[in-house]
Design a protein around this motif. Structure first.
Motif, PDB file in Angstrom:
ATOM      1  N   SER A 165      79.854 -47.373-155.537  1.00 20.47           N
ATOM      2  CA  SER A 165      80.637 -48.527-155.994  1.00 20.47           C
ATOM      3  C   SER A 165      82.137 -48.307-155.833  1.00 20.47           C
ATOM      4  CB  SER A 165      80.317 -48.823-157.461  1.00 20.47           C
ATOM      5  OG  SER A 165      80.623 -47.705-158.268  1.00 20.47           O
ATOM      6  N   HIS A 166      82.526 -47.059-155.592  1.00 23.15           N
ATOM      7  CA  HIS A 166      83.953 -46.754-155.438  1.00 23.15           C
ATOM      8  C   HIS A 166      84.357 -46.613-153.972  1.00 23.15           C
ATOM      9  CE1 HIS A 166      84.155 -46.153-159.736  1.00 23.15           C
ATOM     10  NE2 HIS A 166      83.170 -45.276-159.675  1.00 23.15           N
ATOM     11  N   ARG A 167      83.439 -46.902-153.058  1.00 23.29           N
ATOM     12  CA  ARG A 167      83.744 -46.752-151.642  1.00 23.29           C
ATOM     13  C   ARG A 167      84.832 -47.731-151.222  1.00 23.29           C
ATOM     14  NH1 ARG A 167      81.584 -44.484-147.260  1.00 23.29           N
ATOM     15  NH2 ARG A 167      79.714 -43.785-148.349  1.00 23.29           N
ATOM     16  N   THR A 168      85.809 -47.233-150.490  1.00 24.10           N
ATOM     17  CA  THR A 168      86.906 -48.088-150.023  1.00 24.10           C
ATOM     18  C   THR A 168      86.904 -48.231-148.512  1.00 24.10           C
ATOM     19  OG1 THR A 168      88.399 -46.175-150.006  1.00 24.10           O
ATOM     20  CG2 THR A 168      88.378 -47.544-151.994  1.00 24.10           C
ATOM     21  N   SER A 267      91.012 -53.927-148.390  1.00 23.29           N
ATOM     22  CA  SER A 267      90.954 -52.464-148.455  1.00 23.29           C
ATOM     23  C   SER A 267      92.034 -51.850-147.573  1.00 23.29           C
ATOM     24  CB  SER A 267      89.582 -51.966-147.989  1.00 23.29           C
ATOM     25  OG  SER A 267      89.596 -50.570-147.779  1.00 23.29           O
ATOM     26  N   PRO A 268      93.083 -51.298-148.163  1.00 21.26           N
ATOM     27  CA  PRO A 268      94.132 -50.670-147.348  1.00 21.26           C
ATOM     28  C   PRO A 268      93.632 -49.438-146.611  1.00 21.26           C
ATOM     29  CG  PRO A 268      94.510 -50.266-149.686  1.00 21.26           C
ATOM     30  CD  PRO A 268      93.416 -51.284-149.602  1.00 21.26           C
ATOM     31  N   GLN A 269      92.648 -48.734-147.181  1.00 19.88           N
ATOM     32  CA  GLN A 269      92.124 -47.541-146.512  1.00 19.88           C
ATOM     33  C   GLN A 269      91.448 -47.898-145.195  1.00 19.88           C
ATOM     34  OE1 GLN A 269      91.619 -48.378-149.672  1.00 19.88           O
ATOM     35  NE2 GLN A 269      92.213 -46.651-150.989  1.00 19.88           N
ATOM     36  N   THR A 270      90.683 -48.989-145.201  1.00 20.80           N
ATOM     37  CA  THR A 270      90.004 -49.403-143.984  1.00 20.80           C
ATOM     38  C   THR A 270      91.005 -49.858-142.928  1.00 20.80           C
ATOM     39  OG1 THR A 270      88.099 -50.112-145.289  1.00 20.80           O
ATOM     40  CG2 THR A 270      88.232 -50.920-143.031  1.00 20.80           C
ATOM     41  N   ARG A 271      91.949 -50.655-143.326  1.00 21.63           N
ATOM     42  CA  ARG A 271      92.934 -51.156-142.380  1.00 21.63           C
ATOM     43  C   ARG A 271      93.772 -50.019-141.817  1.00 21.63           C
ATOM     44  NH1 ARG A 271      95.384 -56.518-145.228  1.00 21.63           N
ATOM     45  NH2 ARG A 271      96.469 -56.636-143.232  1.00 21.63           N
ATOM     46  N   VAL A 303      86.074 -41.591-139.142  1.00 21.70           N
ATOM     47  CA  VAL A 303      85.359 -40.538-139.867  1.00 21.70           C
ATOM     48  C   VAL A 303      86.329 -39.735-140.734  1.00 21.70           C
ATOM     49  CG1 VAL A 303      83.501 -40.387-138.166  1.00 21.70           C
ATOM     50  CG2 VAL A 303      85.478 -38.875-137.947  1.00 21.70           C
ATOM     51  N   GLU A 304      87.562 -39.605-140.275  1.00 21.82           N
ATOM     52  CA  GLU A 304      88.563 -38.913-141.077  1.00 21.82           C
ATOM     53  C   GLU A 304      88.843 -39.683-142.359  1.00 21.82           C
ATOM     54  OE1 GLU A 304      92.515 -36.360-139.963  1.00 21.82           O
ATOM     55  OE2 GLU A 304      92.397 -38.387-139.142  1.00 21.82           O
ATOM     56  N   ALA A 305      88.707 -41.008-142.301  1.00 23.81           N
ATOM     57  CA  ALA A 305      88.929 -41.850-143.478  1.00 23.81           C
ATOM     58  C   ALA A 305      87.711 -41.902-144.391  1.00 23.81           C
ATOM     59  CB  ALA A 305      89.304 -43.266-143.035  1.00 23.81           C
TER      60      ALA A 305
END
Length: 458
Positions: A165-168, A267-271, A303-305
């Motif tokens: 549930s915390h996956r970004t 999601s800033p991490q994905t972008r 994958v690094e993210a």
């Protein structure tokens, strides 16, 4: 370049826009709970199958790469089998590759080549489906179309078993295009019976383009960014804008898509993972300034993210590796140089960043190509023998597992099927291939029907 569709008569130019299928339905983000994955991984560890990899990058060569002109050449064979290319020695004594893979030749001690994979599906969509999911299709026709009853893509299985549930970031991403995108869709690229909510995030676009920004990661026109906090309003906007909304096969699961799209878009991490322009010019050059090379660089960033499964499809102009004619000029001028640069750079980059032990990369495709060269200087479909390349994630470098006969026509020893390749991937992730998932009728099915190639590890 000549018309790629003419080279393979079983494909027709599509009048259907790829973009029209992707405006919203392509955004599949994992934002689930963790118990399923932990249970499967715990079971695997108890059985002595502790994970050697955390993430997987699948490099899929649509059209069917010629094993004879890449990783399994036959330099002593007759001219009609040997072909035009010379071979060069590698860092592994006695192992030769084609002259057009010089960078990979110097790194042969870092990857393994499986040269004895075979199956019986000679049509593109059926062959691709089998190689992607590791389940033999019941039909063997090029117009085999993706459906909600298909066996899921391995990335979708990882997504299904992942529940955080915390996956970004998404669990599974596919880029830079859908293969054979036209009046029918290649099965195996999607979540199949697991449901649309487990489809990969489709990052459709050319990472080599200066304007690359992945439109799926940008709020569509007409959505007010001030309304981001109002999830219901955004879902309504997305449904209105979606060109998939009136398709019967897309209505089911659309609510889940919309919910996950909101998470994706905010999601800033994905972008950030797609911000390829942040990489140095020198590194981008090493990967190759082409769609495939830059897609492989994006895969590393993903994958690094924290993305667990990334699929990169090599399928330019639909023809991909489908070299029914002009096989040698096509491979020499693009396919092999692209492969040599991208794979060698990816291997080095993962190593330099300390990611190689946690990331398993495998290179495969629909099938191999015919040993005998045809009248058009091409090679035709040949599912009876193909090569698969693997590195990272605990795979032993410098290993050649299995051999083909003197013509490259059939496995001579250690014959394998695509089922065994997917079993090996799940094995590396610490997932027992016998782990069961359920189809739409609630029938239990193991995630793989094959056996891991344990000799590749340790």
């Amino acid at each position: 370049m000549s018309d790629p569709h003419a080279a393979c008569p079983d494909y027709r130019r599509s009048a259907v826009s790829r973009r029209s299928m992707l405006k919203i339905g392509a955004a599949g983000l994992a934002g689930l709970s963790l118990p399923g994955l932990l249970k499967a991984e715990k079971s695997a560890k108890v059985a002595g199958r502790q994970a050697t990899a955390k993430s997987v990058i699948l490099l899929f060569q649509f059209g069917g790469a010629s094993h004879l002109d890449s990783f399994d050449p036959k330099p002593t064979g007759p001219a009609e089998i040997r072909g035009e290319f010379k071979t060069i020695p590698t860092k592994v004594p006695g192992y030769l590759v084609t002259e057009h893979l010089p960078k990979l030749a110097t790194r042969a001690d870092k990857y393994a080549v499986v040269r004895s994979v075979r199956h019986s599906k000679g049509s593109h969509n059926s062959g691709a489906y089998y190689s992607l999911v590791g389940r033999e299709p019941l039909i063997d026709i090029v117009t085999a179309n993706a459906s909600a009853t298909d066996f899921p893509h391995p990335g979708s299985i990882v997504d299904h078993l992942t529940a955080d549930s915390h996956r970004t970031v998404p669990a599974s991403v596919a880029l830079p295009w859908m293969i054979a995108d036209g009046p029918f869709r290649t099965p195996g690229e999607f979540a199949g019976f697991l449901g649309k909510m487990h489809d990969p995030l489709w990052a459709i676009g050319d990472p080599n383009s200066p304007s690359f920004n992945v439109s799926e990661l940008v709020l569509p026109d007409g959505i007010d960014v001030k309304r981001v906090a109002d999830r219901t309003a955004i879902r309504d906007d997305l449904a209105r804008l979606s060109r998939l909304a009136d398709r019967a096969d897309a209505v089911k699961g659309m609510h889940d898509y919309q919910a996950r799209a909101v998470d994706l878009l905010t999601s800033p991490q994905t972008r950030q993972a797609f911000a390829i322009n942040e990489e140095s010019a020198a590194l981008r050059d090493r990967y190759g300034r082409n769609t495939y090379g830059q897609s492989c660089l994006v895969a590393r960033r993903l994958v690094e993210a924290g993305v667990r499964f990334v699929t990169v499809y090599y399928s330019p102009g639909i023809i991909g590796w489908d070299t029914h004619k002009d096989n040698f000029s096509t491979l020499k001028n693009s396919r092999l140089p692209h492969t040599d640069a991208a794979l060698s750079a990816l291997l080095d980059d993962l190593t330099d960043r300390g990611l190689i032990d946690d990331t398993l990369v495998y290179w495969t495709g629909d099938f191999g190509r015919t040993p005998k060269i045809n009248k058009d200087a091409g090679r035709d479909h040949w599912p009876a023998c193909q090569s698969v390349v693997m590195f990272g994630g605990g795979v032993r470098g410098g290993l050649q597992y299995g051999t083909s006969d003197t013509r490259g026509a059939y496995p001579r020893d250690n014959p394998l099927r695509p089922d065994d390749i997917t079993a090996t991937i799940f094995h590396a992730l610490g997932l027992d291939p016998a782990t069961e998932i359920r189809d739409q009728l609630r029938r239990p099915m193991p995630i793989s029907a094959g056996h891991p190639i344990k000799a590749l590890f340790g």
